[in-house]
Design an enzyme around this catalytic site. Structure first.
Site, PDB file in Angstrom:
ATOM      1  N   SER A   1       0.820  -1.307   0.005  1.00 26.26           N
ATOM      2  CA  SER A   1      -0.081  -0.061   0.096  1.00 26.26           C
ATOM      3  C   SER A   1       0.940   1.294   0.055  1.00 26.26           C
ATOM      4  O   SER A   1       1.885   1.384  -0.940  1.00 26.26           O
ATOM      5  CB  SER A   1      -0.951  -0.038   1.222  1.00 26.26           C
ATOM      6  OG  SER A   1      -1.905   0.934   1.033  1.00 26.26           O
TER       7      SER A   1
ATOM      8  N   HIS B   1      -2.463  -0.617  -3.848  1.00 23.03           N
ATOM      9  CA  HIS B   1      -3.696   0.087  -3.484  1.00 23.03           C
ATOM     10  C   HIS B   1      -3.501   1.205  -4.526  1.00 23.03           C
ATOM     11  O   HIS B   1      -2.593   2.365  -4.355  1.00 23.03           O
ATOM     12  CB  HIS B   1      -3.878   0.396  -2.003  1.00 23.03           C
ATOM     13  CG  HIS B   1      -4.019  -0.592  -1.273  1.00 23.03           C
ATOM     14  ND1 HIS B   1      -3.889  -0.850  -0.091  1.00 23.03           N
ATOM     15  CD2 HIS B   1      -4.878  -2.010  -1.610  1.00 23.03           C
ATOM     16  CE1 HIS B   1      -4.566  -1.810   0.497  1.00 23.03           C
ATOM     17  NE2 HIS B   1      -4.932  -2.586  -0.640  1.00 23.03           N
TER      18      HIS B   1
ATOM     19  N   ASP C   1      -4.949  -4.504   5.152  1.00 21.72           N
ATOM     20  CA  ASP C   1      -5.155  -5.441   4.047  1.00 21.72           C
ATOM     21  C   ASP C   1      -4.000  -6.214   3.512  1.00 21.72           C
ATOM     22  O   ASP C   1      -2.909  -5.702   3.166  1.00 21.72           O
ATOM     23  CB  ASP C   1      -5.596  -4.646   2.914  1.00 21.72           C
ATOM     24  CG  ASP C   1      -6.063  -5.149   1.901  1.00 21.72           C
ATOM     25  OD1 ASP C   1      -6.629  -6.575   1.715  1.00 21.72           O
ATOM     26  OD2 ASP C   1      -5.798  -4.781   0.526  1.00 21.72           O
TER      27      ASP C   1
END
Length: 196
Positions: free
Chosen positions: A17, A44, A137
């Site tokens: 991310s 992301h 995540d």
């Protein structure tokens, strides 16, 4: 250099991310043109904007780079990116599927979704790698890879631009390896040497 796992690795899945573009470029730019393992990646991205990841990475890497397409079979020696706005999954026949299901951990594409589906498709023959990130995540997806017997690797949080994700993964499971980017690159080369 880390030792090779007991099982032959047939694919690598990577999630990141915040800070992930820089980290992934650092990690993969040293791989040779003949690198054979497919690499499936979720970085992301903001929804509703075109991704420039393929263009950015294609100019810096010696391997083929593409955005994963629905129903596409996974080919060796290729870096696949999940496109913005869709979850990317691996089917049991080792092809991709895209879906617009709700975000997971506030993310779509979700690292967890890709890792969990790849764990089902590849089992012990999968290596999962989590890099820098400012959310959670990927921790659950990496834990599933471990439960299915795959190799689990986390970037050293001390090196990560955003340590939240690697720290969450370390808390969620006991990864096989916690490594710097340089050491992860060496591991990838070792895994590729055992992929034939």
């Amino acid at each position: 250099m880390p030792a090779a796992p007991a099982h032959r690795i047939e694919a690598v899945v990577i999630g990141a991310s915040a800070g992930g573009v820089h980290a992934l470029l650092d990690l993969l730019s040293g791989l040779p043109a003949g690198f054979r393992l497919p690499i499936l990646a979720v970085l992301h991205l903001p929804e509703g904007r075109d991704s420039l990841l393929v263009e950015i990475f294609q100019n810096r890497l010696q391997m083929a780079v593409r955005e994963a397409a629905d129903k596409e079979s996974i080919a060796p020696g290729t870096l696949y990116f999940a496109g913005p706005g869709y979850h990317l999954s691996v089917e049991m026949d080792r092809s991709f599927s895209l879906s617009c299901e709700p975000p997971v951990q506030y993310a779509r594409p979700s690292i967890d979704v890709l890792m969990a589906s790849a764990a089902d498709a590849y089992g012990a023959h999968l290596a999962g790698i989590l890099l820098t990130g400012a959310n959670f995540d990927g921790a659950a997806g990496l834990a599933k890879i471990r439960r299915r017997g795959g190799l689990t690797v986390v970037q050293d949080p001390a090196e990560a631009q955003a340590p939240t994700l690697p720290e969450a993964a370390i808390r969620t499971l006991r990864p096989d390896l916690i490594l710097t980017l340089d050491s992860i690159r060496s591991l990838l080369l070792t895994l590729d040497g055992n992929s034939c």
